[in-house]
Design a protein around this motif. Structure first.
Motif, mmCIF file in Angstrom:
data_model
loop_
_atom_site.group_PDB
_atom_site.id
_atom_site.type_symbol
_atom_site.label_atom_id
_atom_site.label_comp_id
_atom_site.label_asym_id
_atom_site.label_seq_id
_atom_site.Cartn_x
_atom_site.Cartn_y
_atom_site.Cartn_z
ATOM 1 N N UNK A 66 -13.799 6.772 -5.938
ATOM 2 C CA UNK A 66 -14.119 7.279 -7.277
ATOM 3 C C UNK A 66 -13.931 8.800 -7.335
ATOM 4 N N UNK A 67 -14.346 9.511 -6.285
ATOM 5 C CA UNK A 67 -14.162 10.973 -6.237
ATOM 6 C C UNK A 67 -12.684 11.337 -6.305
ATOM 7 N N UNK A 68 -11.873 10.607 -5.529
ATOM 8 C CA UNK A 68 -10.436 10.902 -5.487
ATOM 9 C C UNK A 68 -9.783 10.599 -6.836
ATOM 10 N N UNK A 69 -10.259 9.539 -7.503
ATOM 11 C CA UNK A 69 -9.730 9.222 -8.838
ATOM 12 C C UNK A 69 -10.015 10.362 -9.806
ATOM 13 N N UNK A 70 -11.236 10.899 -9.708
ATOM 14 C CA UNK A 70 -11.606 11.987 -10.602
ATOM 15 C C UNK A 70 -10.781 13.244 -10.320
ATOM 16 N N UNK A 71 -10.495 13.457 -9.028
ATOM 17 C CA UNK A 71 -9.728 14.658 -8.652
ATOM 18 C C UNK A 71 -8.223 14.432 -8.789
ATOM 19 N N UNK A 72 -7.809 13.183 -9.075
ATOM 20 C CA UNK A 72 -6.381 12.904 -9.235
ATOM 21 C C UNK A 72 -5.591 12.952 -7.943
ATOM 22 N N UNK A 73 -6.267 12.620 -6.838
ATOM 23 C CA UNK A 73 -5.583 12.612 -5.532
ATOM 24 C C UNK A 73 -5.396 11.169 -5.073
ATOM 25 N N UNK A 74 -4.139 10.760 -4.934
ATOM 26 C CA UNK A 74 -3.788 9.391 -4.545
ATOM 27 C C UNK A 74 -3.758 9.305 -3.025
ATOM 28 N N UNK A 75 -4.667 8.517 -2.441
ATOM 29 C CA UNK A 75 -4.745 8.404 -0.979
ATOM 30 C C UNK A 75 -4.101 7.096 -0.521
ATOM 31 N N UNK A 76 -3.120 7.204 0.365
ATOM 32 C CA UNK A 76 -2.448 6.028 0.933
ATOM 33 C C UNK A 76 -2.801 5.922 2.410
ATOM 34 N N UNK A 77 -3.338 4.768 2.803
ATOM 35 C CA UNK A 77 -3.736 4.517 4.190
ATOM 36 C C UNK A 77 -2.633 3.708 4.869
ATOM 37 N N UNK A 78 -1.975 4.311 5.853
ATOM 38 C CA UNK A 78 -0.834 3.666 6.525
ATOM 39 C C UNK A 78 -1.255 3.217 7.925
ATOM 40 N N UNK A 79 -1.116 1.924 8.172
ATOM 41 C CA UNK A 79 -1.580 1.346 9.441
ATOM 42 C C UNK A 79 -0.458 0.611 10.153
ATOM 43 N N UNK A 80 -0.574 0.483 11.477
ATOM 44 C CA UNK A 80 0.371 -0.324 12.270
ATOM 45 C C UNK A 80 -0.058 -0.322 13.723
ATOM 46 N N UNK A 81 0.643 -1.119 14.535
ATOM 47 C CA UNK A 81 0.517 -1.049 15.989
ATOM 48 C C UNK A 81 1.045 0.293 16.476
ATOM 49 N N UNK A 82 0.714 0.665 17.720
ATOM 50 C CA UNK A 82 1.385 1.827 18.313
ATOM 51 C C UNK A 82 2.894 1.582 18.354
ATOM 52 N N UNK A 106 -1.191 16.062 -4.930
ATOM 53 C CA UNK A 106 -1.143 14.838 -5.731
ATOM 54 C C UNK A 106 -1.343 13.587 -4.865
ATOM 55 N N UNK A 107 -0.801 13.631 -3.651
ATOM 56 C CA UNK A 107 -0.843 12.472 -2.754
ATOM 57 C C UNK A 107 -1.301 12.926 -1.376
ATOM 58 N N UNK A 108 -2.122 12.117 -0.737
ATOM 59 C CA UNK A 108 -2.413 12.324 0.688
ATOM 60 C C UNK A 108 -2.062 11.037 1.429
ATOM 61 N N UNK A 109 -1.223 11.166 2.451
ATOM 62 C CA UNK A 109 -0.948 10.054 3.345
ATOM 63 C C UNK A 109 -1.878 10.160 4.555
ATOM 64 N N UNK A 110 -2.607 9.084 4.820
ATOM 65 C CA UNK A 110 -3.392 9.013 6.054
ATOM 66 C C UNK A 110 -2.636 8.132 7.032
ATOM 67 N N UNK A 111 -2.127 8.715 8.113
ATOM 68 C CA UNK A 111 -1.540 7.887 9.172
ATOM 69 C C UNK A 111 -2.669 7.515 10.105
ATOM 70 N N UNK A 112 -3.125 6.290 9.993
ATOM 71 C CA UNK A 112 -4.291 5.820 10.739
ATOM 72 C C UNK A 112 -3.954 5.658 12.233
ATOM 73 N N UNK A 113 -4.962 5.419 13.059
ATOM 74 C CA UNK A 113 -4.782 5.211 14.494
ATOM 75 C C UNK A 113 -3.923 3.960 14.723
ATOM 76 N N UNK A 114 -3.070 3.968 15.728
ATOM 77 C CA UNK A 114 -2.189 2.840 16.013
ATOM 78 C C UNK A 114 -2.975 1.641 16.514
#
Lengths: 230, 230
Positions: free
Chosen positions: A26-42, A115-123
């Motif tokens: 909800x905070x990110x929606x209000x601030x207009x920051x699109x967060x993308x969580x990217x996951x995968x194996x190592x 505008x966008x934040x990509x989170x490269x999550x832990x492998x």
């Protein structure tokens, strides 16, 4: 300014991750920051895919990247060469990020001009799937050499994502990966998931992915952006 | 008898895993059962490598296999075709096995008539490395498509293993994997680790690995086997 900072993430001591993830979303929606969580194996190609994705999107959006690893800065160092704002998060041995850890990263990255934040999550295909980070979009990469049977073995991950990138399709001739069989598994587990076969190395299929992603971001911004200029 | 049972593992409620792992290791030494803990990322080829290893060793040793996964029985079903005794362990979402969980599996497998037990751990480079299972030997697989930089990102795993199998070397022409650079990383992190480049698919390099493993098992049995006949 090909530089980046390193943040040692503090372990979350609170319970109730789902509530904190909803609050962060909800905070990110209000601030207009699109967060993308990217996951995968190592080793599935998260960083290379991210580099291609940044290349396609950076003229249209102001991009930030959070690289999460238990150790090392190799990915932040790579991403920094693209010129976008990047921070390396060290999880101190933890195999995932939760919403509170994600918030620590966002605070340190500083998102006012993004505008966008990509989170490269832990492998990892297990722990990462179990924690809502507060992201607007959850995306995973499965690479061809890992095999088409992975949805059977890691169902939670494949059930929870909005999109699946099948990476390293340039290696298809060398591996026994049946895309139709894979799509059948996903059709049963998570029929709404978008599937994009790509090669982050050769660029094949990347445009279909970034075109879809761009339309998702625009649709999200149309609903949520308030006072923030684009 | 290509069959196998499925055991739903109970979560450990005790602390002190290191002590329980030492106790399990001592028990196995007394019983003359050599336990090998095999770890890797999802899709690195653990099951295929295990099939080749079983093929090379099964005339000399009585073999049992424990397949650990959060869900599915696909690996146990594959291993069962080799004719060895196999059990599928379901970890109920947990990303690793500890010593107590390993003991539950061994009790259910029943080891009286076995010389070796292979534990195929959950596909994961983080959690699995943090728990001593009580194994006599810890082995990991890194596959070529995952990249040679993985020791930088998952140092605990690479530090703790006795041997590293570099699998899918038949795919070396397609990927930027520098074996010398990898060996340099390991030389700094864990100089005693044995490194075996293999292709479980083509069989290349497998004999060097199984020859070394056989000598390790014989050396261990020479010290530990008491009343148990071979």
């Amino acid at each position: 300014m090909n530089t980046y900072r390193v943040l040692e993430i503090k372990k979350t001591v609170f319970s109730g991750n789902d509530e904190r993830a909803q609050k962060l979303r909800a905070d990110l929606e209000q601030r207009g920051v699109f967060l993308l969580n990217l996951m995968s194996s190592p080793g599935s190609g998260k960083t290379t895919t991210l580099m291609k994705t940044i290349g396609a999107l950076k003229d249209r959006f102001r991009i930030g990247v959070m690289e999460a690893d238990i150790d090392s800065d190799v990915d932040a160092s790579t991403i920094a060469t693209s010129g976008v704002k990047v921070i390396q998060l060290h999880t101190g041995g933890m195999c995932h990020l939760d919403a509170e850890m994600t918030r620590q990263g966002l605070d340190s990255l500083a998102t006012e001009d993004l505008d966008i934040v990509f989170l490269e999550n832990v492998g990892n295909l297990i722990c990462t799937a179990e924690y809502d980070t507060g992201a607007a979009l959850n995306v995973m990469i499965l690479s061809v050499p890992e095999g088409d049977d992975k949805p059977l073995k890691y169902p939670v991950m494949f059930q929870r994502v909005d999109a699946i990138l099948i990476n390293k399709i340039d290696a298809l001739p060398l591996f026994d990966f049946n895309l139709e069989r894979f799509k059948k598994y996903i059709g049963e587990l998570n029929p709404k998931a978008q599937i994009f076969p790509i090669s982050a190395k050769t660029g094949e299929g990347v445009e279909a992915w970034t075109t879809w992603l761009t339309s998702e971001i625009h649709a999200w911004k149309a609903i949520h952006t308030t006072g923030k200029g684009e």
